[in-house]
Design an enzyme around this catalytic site. Structure first.
Site, mmCIF file in Angstrom:
data_model
loop_
_atom_site.group_PDB
_atom_site.id
_atom_site.type_symbol
_atom_site.label_atom_id
_atom_site.label_comp_id
_atom_site.label_asym_id
_atom_site.label_seq_id
_atom_site.Cartn_x
_atom_site.Cartn_y
_atom_site.Cartn_z
ATOM 1 C CG ASP A 69 -24.107 -5.449 2.288
ATOM 2 O OD1 ASP A 69 -24.105 -5.529 3.396
ATOM 3 O OD2 ASP A 69 -25.031 -5.184 1.541
ATOM 4 C CG ASP A 104 -29.240 -3.131 3.306
ATOM 5 O OD1 ASP A 104 -28.642 -2.584 2.539
ATOM 6 O OD2 ASP A 104 -28.956 -3.671 4.334
ATOM 7 C CB VAL A 105 -30.706 -2.658 -3.199
ATOM 8 C CG1 VAL A 105 -32.006 -3.556 -3.103
ATOM 9 C CG2 VAL A 105 -30.843 -1.404 -3.243
ATOM 10 C CE LYS A 106 -25.011 -2.308 2.749
ATOM 11 N NZ LYS A 106 -25.990 -2.818 3.298
ATOM 12 N NE ARG A 107 -28.833 -3.684 -6.946
ATOM 13 C CZ ARG A 107 -28.911 -4.942 -6.264
ATOM 14 N NH1 ARG A 107 -28.174 -4.969 -5.243
ATOM 15 N NH2 ARG A 107 -29.549 -6.138 -6.642
#
Lengths: 305, 305
Positions: free
Chosen positions: B108, A103-106
């Protein structure tokens, strides 16, 4: 890649992933104190505590579940030492047969997204070698920069048989601030959903695409619409448990065949021993509490499918 | 923190930052080969090449400029070894008196953004100690999750006197796909801009707020409107040079006092020796080519202010 996740979900009857998002405050003090004794109250000490905690939770749950989702921020806060434990956790989970969703949301402009993509999902060329940075099976991606920010991730998924979950409708309270705003009468998250379908179309792996979507459990009416808009898109569903989403809220995220979604729980599983319901396990047996919480979560979700 | 950037910009007369985004293909082969000789064609070898390259560029430009902007993806692609060099580059630039903008584009839900914020801008508590992960002065942040995803970054900025640049209108070709869509007759990026102003209001540091905005040089008409909407918001402006933005395009990003924007150039500076214009320096003197490119960029931008 998504077909592997589907198979594992069918085998375990557990459409879930365990969120390995360890805050130091979740970790029983005997683990933290041991780590501090060895490495001091340092980044290395904190990282060691996280590692010992993760390892026990993985050891006591891996046979029940298809996948885990480490949240990289919880490691990144401890700098290099934390990220070493992120990499070690990824590697360990894969050895245990789990699929790993980073879960890096890059997300960035094209050439930069390419670097993230090879760093987390693919292989980076170094001279005549190919090397792996963080070797996860799936990652989460932020769509704010549009197609040319997401495409490099999709390309690597196609080449390397890996997967993505693109943020569509997130689970947090203020997700609606931008995501729900109406554009030509329809909320932004629906436009993002349509793009996710488009991006995923040439990345199919069985019934589903390797390009999935993040759809929060906390907005069941919206997930109903999104499920219809994206029939071949797998949903990664945060927000169950501690964030307030119930099993009933989740039902809309699944297709009629009981597939189509993998539900994450982090705090509710990894810090289960802190809940009254699991207090009998005590901090010493926190991993058994997590195992029980996993079993309860699986039963809860299956009750609505 | 933003007041420090303003002071350095006034002192150097250079409203710019050098983007330390080294791809291996930018690095002259003598550096790459030396690194491979020492560490092999490995992640460590690649990271060493990046470090030697960065160090020479910083050494030959630091007296001309106020700030640098390392793009973390270019380091993250090489895993832990790459991130060690990111941290080392940050530390080295700070020692040279430069302000460091970590281009991380994190974002996030609340508790997770908090972890990113302390990891990159603040200090993380470990037992009775406070430690620093990646100790940058500013970072870039993605707004897609709304206020509760951005607020934890703002809080750390207020507590630690650090700064942010929130993505508003990015420089890439497909940025308009979502950012330009009309909501009640106005593009999404304007709504984001208004939120940036709101988030930054209690985070003022002199005339400007510590909460800035990313506004691409490639959309001059839009930056004109954004400049008016956000009079006390500093702009970080990507897209100059290699991405196509000209000095004339940039003028709109500045206020009448010649302040209000810091313009980034990455490839155009760090790989200057590859351009015909600077070919005379040759790969051996790549850092001198970068110095000349910095001087030319400063003159070019000042010509429109």
């Amino acid at each position: 890649m998504i077909s592997q996740l589907v198979q594992k979900i069918q085998k375990t009857k557990a459409p879930i992933c365990v969120g390995l998002d360890p805050m130091l405050s979740y970790i029983p003090s005997h683990i933290v104190q041991n780590a501090f004794k060895e490495f001091g109250e340092t980044l290395e000490g904190a990282a060691e505590a996280v590692w010992q905690f993760n390892k026990e939770i993985v050891d006591s749950t891996y046979d029940l579940i298809p996948s885990v989702k480490p949240q990289i921020a919880m490691y990144e806060q401890f700098g290099i030492e934390g990220l070493k434990i992120y990499a070690r956790t990824v590697e360990y989970c894969k050895k245990k047969g789990l699929l790993v969703i980073g879960d890096v949301k890059r997300g960035d402009i094209g050439s930069t997204s390419s670097a993230y993509a090879v760093g987390h999902l693919g292989k980076v060329k170094v001279g005549s070698n190919v090397c792996s940075g963080f070797d996860t099976d799936f990652i989460t991606v932020n769509p704010y920069l549009g197609t040319d920010g997401v495409k490099p991730f999709v390309d690597v998924c196609r080449e390397e048989d890996r997967g993505l979950f693109v943020l569509v409708k997130t689970s947090n309270p203020s997700s609606g601030e931008f995501q729900d705003r109406l554009i030509d009468g329809r909320p932004l998250y629906e436009l993002v959903a349509e793009k996710v379908v488009e991006w995923g179309a040439d990345c199919m792996d069985g019934t589903y695409s390797n390009v999935g979507a993040v759809v929060g459990a906390t907005y069941p009416e919206m997930s109903k619409i999104l499920r219809k808009l994206m029939p071949h898109t797998y949903f990664l569903v945060p927000g169950y448990g501690a964030q307030g989403g119930t099993a009933k809220d989740l039902a809309n995220c699944f297709n009629e065949d009981g597939l189509g979604a993998v539900v994450n729980s982090s705090r509710g599983i990894i810090a289960a021993y802190k809940q009254e319901k699991y207090a009998k396990f005590g901090p010493e047996h926190f991993a058994e509490a997590s195992r029980q919480a996993v079993m309860d979560m699986i039963a809860d979700i299956n009750s609505v499918l």
